[in-house]
Write a protein that holds these residues in place. Structure first.
Motif, mmCIF file in Angstrom:
data_model
loop_
_atom_site.group_PDB
_atom_site.id
_atom_site.type_symbol
_atom_site.label_atom_id
_atom_site.label_comp_id
_atom_site.label_asym_id
_atom_site.label_seq_id
_atom_site.Cartn_x
_atom_site.Cartn_y
_atom_site.Cartn_z
ATOM 1 N N SER A 63 33.986 45.722 36.205
ATOM 2 C CA SER A 63 33.422 46.838 35.345
ATOM 3 C C SER A 63 34.141 48.299 35.705
ATOM 4 C CB SER A 63 31.995 47.164 35.755
ATOM 5 O OG SER A 63 31.542 48.379 35.063
ATOM 6 N N PHE A 64 34.373 48.175 36.860
ATOM 7 C CA PHE A 64 35.226 49.490 37.384
ATOM 8 C C PHE A 64 36.737 49.509 36.569
ATOM 9 C CE2 PHE A 64 38.748 50.895 40.125
ATOM 10 C CZ PHE A 64 38.546 52.010 40.391
ATOM 11 N N CYS A 65 37.390 48.219 36.489
ATOM 12 C CA CYS A 65 38.676 48.108 35.737
ATOM 13 C C CYS A 65 38.431 48.604 34.090
ATOM 14 C CB CYS A 65 39.338 46.774 35.863
ATOM 15 S SG CYS A 65 39.866 46.252 37.382
ATOM 16 N N GLU A 66 37.538 48.122 33.628
ATOM 17 C CA GLU A 66 37.119 48.334 32.169
ATOM 18 C C GLU A 66 36.813 49.713 32.108
ATOM 19 O OE1 GLU A 66 37.838 46.532 29.796
ATOM 20 O OE2 GLU A 66 38.034 44.596 30.800
ATOM 21 N N ARG A 67 36.179 50.388 32.766
ATOM 22 C CA ARG A 67 35.748 51.920 32.718
ATOM 23 C C ARG A 67 36.889 53.048 32.998
ATOM 24 N NH1 ARG A 67 32.071 51.677 36.268
ATOM 25 N NH2 ARG A 67 33.202 52.782 37.859
ATOM 26 N N THR A 68 37.742 52.598 33.947
ATOM 27 C CA THR A 68 38.855 53.390 34.372
ATOM 28 C C THR A 68 40.212 53.344 33.826
ATOM 29 O OG1 THR A 68 39.123 52.176 36.442
ATOM 30 C CG2 THR A 68 37.396 54.051 36.455
ATOM 31 N N ASN A 69 40.146 52.186 33.125
ATOM 32 C CA ASN A 69 41.762 51.884 32.652
ATOM 33 C C ASN A 69 42.720 51.419 33.539
ATOM 34 O OD1 ASN A 69 42.387 51.412 29.832
ATOM 35 N ND2 ASN A 69 43.875 52.844 30.166
ATOM 36 N N VAL A 70 42.364 51.205 35.006
ATOM 37 C CA VAL A 70 43.041 51.114 36.093
ATOM 38 C C VAL A 70 43.637 49.426 36.140
ATOM 39 C CG1 VAL A 70 41.595 50.310 37.766
ATOM 40 C CG2 VAL A 70 43.445 51.620 38.496
ATOM 41 N N CYS A 71 44.766 49.232 36.842
ATOM 42 C CA CYS A 71 45.040 47.789 37.007
ATOM 43 C C CYS A 71 44.970 47.477 38.447
ATOM 44 C CB CYS A 71 46.605 47.619 36.827
ATOM 45 S SG CYS A 71 47.064 45.917 36.893
ATOM 46 N N LEU A 72 43.957 46.547 38.848
ATOM 47 C CA LEU A 72 43.550 46.238 40.104
ATOM 48 C C LEU A 72 43.881 44.744 40.685
ATOM 49 C CD1 LEU A 72 41.666 46.896 42.463
ATOM 50 C CD2 LEU A 72 39.717 45.758 41.272
ATOM 51 N N PHE A 73 44.473 44.740 41.840
ATOM 52 C CA PHE A 73 45.027 43.463 42.344
ATOM 53 C C PHE A 73 44.176 43.284 43.810
ATOM 54 C CE2 PHE A 73 48.726 45.096 40.256
ATOM 55 C CZ PHE A 73 49.364 44.059 40.017
ATOM 56 N N VAL A 74 43.633 42.066 43.481
ATOM 57 C CA VAL A 74 42.537 41.592 44.662
ATOM 58 C C VAL A 74 43.076 40.693 45.290
ATOM 59 C CG1 VAL A 74 40.335 41.083 45.307
ATOM 60 C CG2 VAL A 74 40.667 42.910 43.462
ATOM 61 N N VAL A 75 43.120 40.652 46.718
ATOM 62 C CA VAL A 75 43.399 39.609 47.627
ATOM 63 C C VAL A 75 42.176 38.820 48.064
ATOM 64 C CG1 VAL A 75 44.317 38.840 49.951
ATOM 65 C CG2 VAL A 75 45.347 40.603 48.388
ATOM 66 N N SER A 76 42.154 37.387 47.550
ATOM 67 C CA SER A 76 41.128 36.517 48.059
ATOM 68 C C SER A 76 41.451 35.432 49.083
ATOM 69 C CB SER A 76 40.589 36.286 46.870
ATOM 70 O OG SER A 76 39.329 35.134 47.170
ATOM 71 N N HIS A 77 40.597 35.292 49.969
ATOM 72 C CA HIS A 77 40.669 34.166 50.695
ATOM 73 C C HIS A 77 40.481 32.779 50.060
ATOM 74 C CE1 HIS A 77 41.113 36.448 54.890
ATOM 75 N NE2 HIS A 77 42.032 36.728 54.083
ATOM 76 N N LEU A 78 40.895 31.674 50.704
ATOM 77 C CA LEU A 78 40.335 30.126 50.226
ATOM 78 C C LEU A 78 39.299 29.600 51.285
ATOM 79 C CD1 LEU A 78 43.938 28.914 49.568
ATOM 80 C CD2 LEU A 78 42.477 29.544 47.938
ATOM 81 N N ARG A 79 38.646 28.829 50.628
ATOM 82 C CA ARG A 79 37.694 28.131 51.379
ATOM 83 C C ARG A 79 38.339 27.231 52.337
ATOM 84 N NH1 ARG A 79 36.766 23.389 49.331
ATOM 85 N NH2 ARG A 79 37.082 22.626 47.073
ATOM 86 N N ARG A 80 37.762 26.779 53.430
ATOM 87 C CA ARG A 80 38.341 25.883 54.430
ATOM 88 C C ARG A 80 38.578 24.687 53.743
ATOM 89 N NH1 ARG A 80 39.095 26.367 59.711
ATOM 90 N NH2 ARG A 80 37.674 28.034 59.831
ATOM 91 N N SER A 81 39.949 24.201 53.920
ATOM 92 C CA SER A 81 40.458 22.812 53.512
ATOM 93 C C SER A 81 39.842 21.856 54.107
ATOM 94 C CB SER A 81 41.922 22.860 53.386
ATOM 95 O OG SER A 81 42.323 21.246 52.816
ATOM 96 N N GLN A 82 39.292 20.497 53.513
ATOM 97 C CA GLN A 82 38.933 19.651 54.078
ATOM 98 C C GLN A 82 40.058 18.463 54.405
ATOM 99 O OE1 GLN A 82 35.549 19.322 55.031
ATOM 100 N NE2 GLN A 82 35.777 21.362 54.287
ATOM 101 N N SER A 83 41.046 18.849 53.918
ATOM 102 C CA SER A 83 42.328 17.846 54.186
ATOM 103 C C SER A 83 42.907 18.136 55.523
ATOM 104 C CB SER A 83 43.255 17.984 52.933
ATOM 105 O OG SER A 83 44.154 19.333 53.422
ATOM 106 N N GLU A 84 43.823 17.060 56.015
ATOM 107 C CA GLU A 84 44.353 17.444 57.211
ATOM 108 C C GLU A 84 45.528 18.111 57.076
ATOM 109 O OE1 GLU A 84 46.851 14.523 60.423
ATOM 110 O OE2 GLU A 84 45.500 13.356 58.978
ATOM 111 N N LYS A 85 46.171 18.199 55.997
ATOM 112 C CA LYS A 85 47.262 19.177 55.728
ATOM 113 C C LYS A 85 46.888 20.695 55.795
ATOM 114 C CE LYS A 85 51.439 19.638 52.930
ATOM 115 N NZ LYS A 85 52.051 19.148 51.512
#
Length: 544
Positions: free
Chosen positions: A432-454
């Protein structure tokens, strides 16, 4: 200015208000008065100020005849029972108001100096002229009695018209008291004064009516009376038929957006790497792009390169919110790009070298950093981001990272410690903030813990389903870019993949970025066929 009402008990209530026609909305406290009709707060200085002068509660005789200087005939005044009288030695015009049962119970006085006050019981009256009409096709509502009479004059009393009882400030209250009558019409045209108070009141009234019922008339002059006096009879009549329907915010008829759809869509601001541009076609206002990878893979380094590209190479204002490192560390990342080597590691850089790197990056004034470490609730952060955009002119914002932001919300009662709900809420706020302000937003997101050995830190391929916590991250983002790297063997090459691309639909391989530990830079690796990618023809697959 708005005032907060005292919680103490009023010393006296139901007094007539000297600032509006209300006969019983004023209350007196120990040091001020407050009118619940016109919302006027008045301080009391001396005992002489304590109470407004009481007015007669007795109705007076009315001489029903026209208002010549307003071009209103005897016939119209006779129909509406509007006329003249003498009250307390002054000649006044008198509008007579009726109770809900139809009995005349109040008179609104208008003096030659345009002062208004009422006598009788004005607390629960009909709209002025309401008793004359039955529900039907169209009702015109004006702000004042003279305006109602003016429209009745030009329409020869054929079309229903009424007036609110106590001015713009009490318009909503007056309509609510007579809502059944007003809702009985198929269309309601609000012909209020063209000043800010009048138009605000018209919009407020439209909000309490059935959606699609209200229209707001636009007049060339201030009000209907001035239109009649200027001889603009046809224009006044046309204003009713051309009144604009009031729609809920955001609902637009498709035929009204030609200017939007006829524009040639241009690529956004370019990224530092050609394959990113061939896939995403640059970064655009109102976009939310998610960058995701395992821990330590290189997300923050990518973000810093992107910030440098926009802030230094393109001269845009960039907001940088790094919640897991100090502003000093973020500043060093940016300065290192200009210096050509990592400034946070042991080096031979002189003070002059550091100052030169500072001037080339932070010293440009194009970067705004948020001095905060650790979790913060999303509402507080949105206020900071709003300030960056509205007051500082920021066009690009980098938020690193989502997980630590969400952790500040999990303890709130709104989500009850539920991470998924916290992410849903936060991503909705950011979208909503992006749409309202016309800004371009980059968000860093983590991954859930992998179940594989690798594991992801071992180079495991990333999918949208691996995003940590909630599907809202993928659903609300315009693009999702993943980064893979095998950290177990010291590999410094980052494999970049587009997992979602709402703008172009192109997903898949976005090339390889090589990290140079000596320069601290990420550079694009030529494709496997030995040719540098020209950034023109995407070879990726379409998003399904």
């Amino acid at each position: 200015m708005e005032y907060e009402l005292d919680t103490e008990k009023a010393l006296e209530t139901h007094l007539p208000c000297p600032d509006c026609p209300s006969s019983d909305a004023l209350s007196r406290y120990h040091d001020h008065t407050w009118c619940f009709s016109c919302h006027t707060w008045t301080p009391l200085k001396t005992d002489d100020d304590i109470r407004p002068p009481k007015r007669s509660e007795h109705l007076i005789d009315v001489d029903i005849r026209g208002i010549r200087d307003r071009k209103i005939s005897d016939r119209v005044c006779q129909k509406f029972q509007y006329g003249w009288g003498n009250h307390k030695g002054k000649k006044v015009q008198i509008a007579q108001y009726r109770s809900q049962s139809g009995e005349i119970v109040s008179q609104k006085m208008r003096t030659a100096d345009k002062d208004f006050y009422t006598v009788g019981n004005h607390s629960n009256v009909q709209l002025f002229g309401q008793h004359l009409w039955q529900p039907g096709k169209r009702l015109v509502i004006t702000e004042g009695e003279i305006d109602a009479l003016s429209y009745a004059e030009i329409s020869d009393c054929r079309w229903p018209v009424v007036s609110i009882s106590s001015g713009a400030a009490s318009a909503v209250t007056a309509i609510k008291k007579n809502i059944e009558f007003v809702e009985g019409f198929d269309e309601v045209v609000l012909m209020f004064d063209m000043d800010d108070k009048g138009q605000d009141a018209a919009r407020n009234v439209s909000d309490i009516l059935t959606p699609g019922k209200a229209s707001i008339a636009s007049l060339t002059l201030k009000d209907a009376s001035e239109m009649l006096m200027a001889g603009m009879v046809k224009e006044l009549s046309t204003a009713v038929f051309n009144a604009q329907k009031v729609r809920p915010d955001g609902i637009i008829n498709g035929k009204e957006i030609w200017n939007e759809v006829s524009r040639t869509l241009e690529s956004g601001s370019p990224y530092p790497w050609s394959k990113w541009n061939s896939c995403l076609y640059g970064a655009r206002p109102r976009e939310l792009l998610v960058i995701t990878a395992g821990s330590g893979v290189g997300k923050s380094t990518i973000c810093c390169e992107i910030a440098h590209q926009f802030g230094v190479e393109q001269g845009k204002k960039v907001g940088y919110v790094a919640l897991e490192e100090s502003i000093g560390r973020t500043g060093q990342r940016l300065m290192s790009i200009a210096a050509g080597f990592p400034l946070h590691l042991p080096n031979d850089a002189t003070v002059a070298d550091k100052k030169s790197a500072f001037d080339a990056t932070l010293g440009t004034g194009n970067f705004f950093l948020y001095d905060h470490f650790g979790s913060i609730d999303s509402k507080n952060l949105i206020r900071k981001l709003n300030y960056m955009v509205a007051a500082l002119g920021v066009e690009i914002i980098i938020l690193d990272h989502l997980s630590i932001l969400v952790s500040g919300l999990e303890a709130e009662s709104l989500v009850g410690g539920d991470e998924r709900k916290a992410i849903d809420y936060t991503m909705t706020e950011l979208r909503s903030f992006c749409e309202r302000t016309n800004v371009c937003l980059f968000v860093v997101s983590h991954l859930r813990r992998s179940q594989s050995e690798k594991g992801h830190e071992g180079g495991e391929k990333v999918y949208l389903s691996h995003l940590r916590g909630s599907q809202a991250i993928a659903h609300l983002a315009d693009a999702v870019v993943s980064v893979s790297r095998d950290m177990t063997n010291g590999d410094n090459e980052l494999e970049v993949t587009c997992l979602k691309n709402r703008y172009a639909g192109v997903t898949g391989d976005m090339g390889t970025l090589a990290f140079n530990s000596e320069t601290g830079r990420l550079t694009e690796v030529p494709d496997h066929f030995g040719d540098d990618f020209d950034g023109k023809t995407p070879s990726n697959t379409k998003e399904t």
